[in-house]
Enzyme design. Sequence first.
Site, short mmCIF file in Angstrom:
data_model
loop_
_atom_site.label_atom_id
_atom_site.label_comp_id
_atom_site.label_asym_id
_atom_site.label_seq_id
_atom_site.Cartn_x
_atom_site.Cartn_y
_atom_site.Cartn_z
N LEU A 43 0.74 -1.05 0.22
CA LEU A 43 0.11 -0.29 0.42
C LEU A 43 0.86 1.26 0.13
O LEU A 43 0.94 2.30 -0.26
CB LEU A 43 -0.78 0.29 1.45
CG LEU A 43 -1.69 -1.45 0.99
CD1 LEU A 43 -2.70 -1.06 2.42
CD2 LEU A 43 -2.90 -0.35 0.01
N GLY A 44 1.96 1.24 1.09
CA GLY A 44 2.87 2.11 0.37
C GLY A 44 3.92 2.20 1.24
O GLY A 44 3.67 1.28 2.51
N GLY A 47 9.97 6.12 5.39
CA GLY A 47 11.08 6.14 6.03
C GLY A 47 11.45 4.95 6.86
O GLY A 47 12.73 4.75 7.07
N ASP A 183 1.10 14.15 13.25
CA ASP A 183 1.15 14.50 12.01
C ASP A 183 0.17 14.37 11.39
O ASP A 183 -0.15 13.95 10.15
CB ASP A 183 1.98 13.49 11.26
CG ASP A 183 2.63 13.52 9.79
OD1 ASP A 183 2.72 14.45 9.53
OD2 ASP A 183 2.83 12.43 9.83
#
Length: 313
Positions: A43-44, A47, A183
């Site tokens: 999916l992604g 870092g 975030d």
Amino acid sequence: MDEPSAMTTAATRRSADSAATTSAAYALPPGSMLHGFRLRRTLGSGGFGITYLAEDPMLCRPVVIKENFPASACLRRAGSPLVALVDEGRRDSFDWALRNFLREARLLASLAHPGIARVFSYFSANNTVYYVTEYIDGPSAARLVQDYAHHGLTIPQEAFFALMVRLLDALDYIHDKRLLHCDIKPDNILITEEGLPVLIDFGAAHEQGVLSDDGYVESPGFTPPEQVSSGGRLGPMTDLYALGASLYYLLTLQCLPSSRQRELYDTVEPLEGNPRLRSLYHPRILASIDRAISPDPRARFQSVGAWIEALRI
């Protein structure tokens, strides 16, 4: 848990950020079996980790599996699922990422709110660790408004207001537990099939009242000044700025300038003064976002309750 120094944390984050694009190359291939789950696709990646869409064969449901993978410190050798250190000198960085990953999993597991993705389990494998969360079958908030724009439309006031209030409710729940997300941005807000927003990615979460250092996550355009200034005190207004910046993006499809730039010279025009937006949205909605994104923490809402009160229309 023991925390590294600000210098160590900052170095870890900077090196991880620069390696983020390489982590995808080390993702486990589709079809891999992992602790009883079958991976469908990646999916992604970033870092510090890689996320996969997987199938839970016992319960016949899709889930998301997040893998601890600090890209600056580790790799996978061809044909092996095992995570290995780049070199022995990266062990401290890997161990710090491991502790932070466990902290994130435990934090999420302690939360129970419809606006926050649920954690199902946590396990070790392949020389690293993983946790399993519910799968939100829907776009990010960023993709949602981009789709509206692609069709020449803007998000209707009713849908926007509902999204805004539900996100504020999720933040109120988090803040009541003395936590900060740290975030919030449109890519970290997923929209369910029912149109409900869900906050994801608590990897940067911290307790309220702490002082910032160079190790904090920065998402340019969404992170407030106090979060990127050494010694800045973080509180509910920190998350409210990031939420306001996210809502600003949903209305304008533009990111705010970086907080450092805004502190030097702020060129942001108030949403309340925009004739097009005033024709589409109640001025109190626009004015409340203007206040939330003030570079000065003291000028913002200091709590979710204060923002909600300003929205009584």
